[in-house]
Write a protein that holds these residues in place. Structure first.
Motif, PDB file in Angstrom:
ATOM      1  N   LYS A 177      50.512  46.247  26.086  1.00 55.00           N
ATOM      2  CA  LYS A 177      51.832  45.630  26.221  1.00 55.00           C
ATOM      3  C   LYS A 177      52.112  45.432  27.711  1.00 55.00           C
ATOM      4  N   LEU A 178      52.502  44.224  28.086  1.00 49.11           N
ATOM      5  CA  LEU A 178      52.702  43.890  29.499  1.00 49.11           C
ATOM      6  C   LEU A 178      54.046  43.196  29.709  1.00 49.11           C
ATOM      7  N   HIS A 179      54.515  43.241  30.968  1.00 50.41           N
ATOM      8  CA  HIS A 179      55.702  42.486  31.378  1.00 50.41           C
ATOM      9  C   HIS A 179      55.279  41.531  32.490  1.00 50.41           C
ATOM     10  N   LEU A 220      40.103  44.958  27.634  1.00 49.79           N
ATOM     11  CA  LEU A 220      41.361  44.787  28.379  1.00 49.79           C
ATOM     12  C   LEU A 220      41.637  46.008  29.259  1.00 49.79           C
ATOM     13  N   TYR A 221      40.569  46.720  29.604  1.00 50.43           N
ATOM     14  CA  TYR A 221      40.712  47.975  30.364  1.00 50.43           C
ATOM     15  C   TYR A 221      41.480  47.778  31.673  1.00 50.43           C
ATOM     16  N   LYS A 245      47.971  49.027  34.969  1.00 48.96           N
ATOM     17  CA  LYS A 245      48.944  48.128  35.589  1.00 48.96           C
ATOM     18  C   LYS A 245      49.565  47.276  34.498  1.00 48.96           C
ATOM     19  N   ARG A 246      50.886  47.418  34.301  1.00 46.66           N
ATOM     20  CA  ARG A 246      51.544  46.754  33.179  1.00 46.66           C
ATOM     21  C   ARG A 246      52.537  45.670  33.610  1.00 46.66           C
ATOM     22  N   HIS A 247      52.841  45.562  34.904  1.00 45.25           N
ATOM     23  CA  HIS A 247      53.816  44.574  35.393  1.00 45.25           C
ATOM     24  C   HIS A 247      53.122  43.589  36.332  1.00 45.25           C
ATOM     25  N   PHE A 248      53.350  42.294  36.083  1.00 40.77           N
ATOM     26  CA  PHE A 248      52.749  41.254  36.914  1.00 40.77           C
ATOM     27  C   PHE A 248      53.833  40.273  37.347  1.00 40.77           C
ATOM     28  N   ARG A 249      53.978  40.115  38.664  1.00 36.83           N
ATOM     29  CA  ARG A 249      55.051  39.287  39.216  1.00 36.83           C
ATOM     30  C   ARG A 249      54.460  38.279  40.199  1.00 36.83           C
ATOM     31  N   MET A 277      45.494  36.313  35.711  1.00 39.32           N
ATOM     32  CA  MET A 277      45.142  37.485  34.918  1.00 39.32           C
ATOM     33  C   MET A 277      43.875  37.144  34.124  1.00 39.32           C
ATOM     34  N   ASP A 278      42.746  37.730  34.516  1.00 39.76           N
ATOM     35  CA  ASP A 278      41.488  37.472  33.817  1.00 39.76           C
ATOM     36  C   ASP A 278      41.415  38.311  32.542  1.00 39.76           C
TER      37      ASP A 278
END
Length: 332
Positions: A11-13, A59-60, A65-69, A91-92
């Motif tokens: 789960k990512l933001h 998806l290791y 790291k769950r937040h990408f801005r 995001m690869d």
């Protein structure tokens, strides 16, 4: 790849950058007191972009790291100078990655090709500078547009393993042992149920340097389609396989019944899975002498609706014939 390194659900933001503001600059120069508006536009906000990478199997990367801005666009400036665009974030992800909206659970898109790029969060547009708003009745507009905000999104990345052959069977049927024999994979093997908790992939070497990919899918139990055991966590990986290899041990109380239960679980999860090519491998046949094998063969010829083979991973019996059959099914 160790079991702990295989991650197939995160789960990512993500949030894209906002656009830069347009400039309200008025041109001033020696001997030119009223040069008029020359404010430049703001830069675009950075996008968040998903990119397929065939070198990745898991998806290791996103486990910690769950937040990408993405970066914000810079503001416009004088002399009609446009602000720089915000930095895009790439995001690869491995091929076979599904992207879902966490709130609605809808599939946004899927990455299936190497190098394929799709924008998950679009950067905000830059605002226009005041020189755009000059008219015959308003020679010196003292206003400009602000940039538009970026997008924020909670997403789920779900990996469905891309393999040519998927091993289907109850826990402890010998799937991991078979994978370790036909490929260089080193799955965890032990004499208890649910030894395998994550799919294992192995590259099977065939004749003339040809290869195909085999996946050891963790064992299915009755009720898996309703989420019993680890349910959907296992079954989603089977959707991507071209051929399904059902592995049923020779000492099973009722081989046809075990096959029917496995098939029923797949059908209830996704009926389209039944359109795939199927083959049954009767494993652990080194426990049978010639007489028992002949009796079992006579019985299976009457009851099993699909082709089957006798194999023994430990005694290396029927392994070459199995590879031949699988290669033929994959290339028909």
């Amino acid at each position: 790849m160790t079991e702990g390194n295989f991650v197939d659900y995160v789960k990512l933001h993500v949030s894209s950058g906002k656009g830069g503001k347009g400039s309200m600059h008025l041109h001033r120069e020696k001997f030119i007191e009223k040069g008029g508006p020359d404010g430049g536009d703001g830069g675009r906000g950075g996008h968040v972009i998903m990119r397929g990478n065939s070198n990745l199997w898991t998806l290791y990367t996103y486990k910690f790291k769950r937040h990408f801005r993405a970066g914000h666009g810079e503001h416009g400036s004088k002399s009609r100078s446009t602000g720089a665009d915000g930095e895009d974030v790439y995001m690869d992800v491995p091929l076979g990655t599904l992207v879902r909206d966490r709130e609605t659970n809808e599939i946004i898109f899927e990455i299936t090709e190497d190098g394929e790029e799709k924008i998950i969060a679009k950067g905000g547009m830059g605002g226009r500078g005041n020189w755009h708003f000059k008219t015959s009745t308003n020679q010196t507009p003292r206003y400009a547009q602000p940039g538009t905000p970026g997008e924020e999104l909670d997403i789920v990345l779900e990996l469905k393993v891309l393999a040519d052959v998927g091993l289907v069977g109850f826990p402890n049927a010998g799937k991991s042992t078979l994978l370790s024999v036909v490929s260089a994979a080193k799955p965890k093997i032990a004499d208890y149920e649910f030894t395998t908790l994550k799919p294992n992939l192995g590259i099977v070497e065939y004749r003339d340097f040809k290869t195909f990919v085999m996946a050891d899918i963790p064992g299915i139990i009755e009720g898996a389609a309703e989420g019993k055991g680890l349910g959907h966590y296992f079954l989603r990986h089977i959707e991507r396989n071209s051929v399904l290899l059902f592995l049923i041990p020779a000492d099973a109380p009722d081989i046809r019944k075990q096959y029917d239960i496995l098939l029923d679980e797949l059908k209830r999860y996704n009926p389209e899975i039944l359109d795939k090519e199927r083959l049954i491998a009767i494993s652990k046949c080194d426990m049978l002498d010639d007489e028992l094998k002949a009796e079992l063969k006579a019985e299976l010829d009457k009851t099993l609706p699909v082709k089957y083979m006798f194999i023994s991973s430990v005694a290396q019996q029927g392994i070459t014939e199995l590879k031949d059959k699988l290669w033929m099914m994959l290339n028909e």
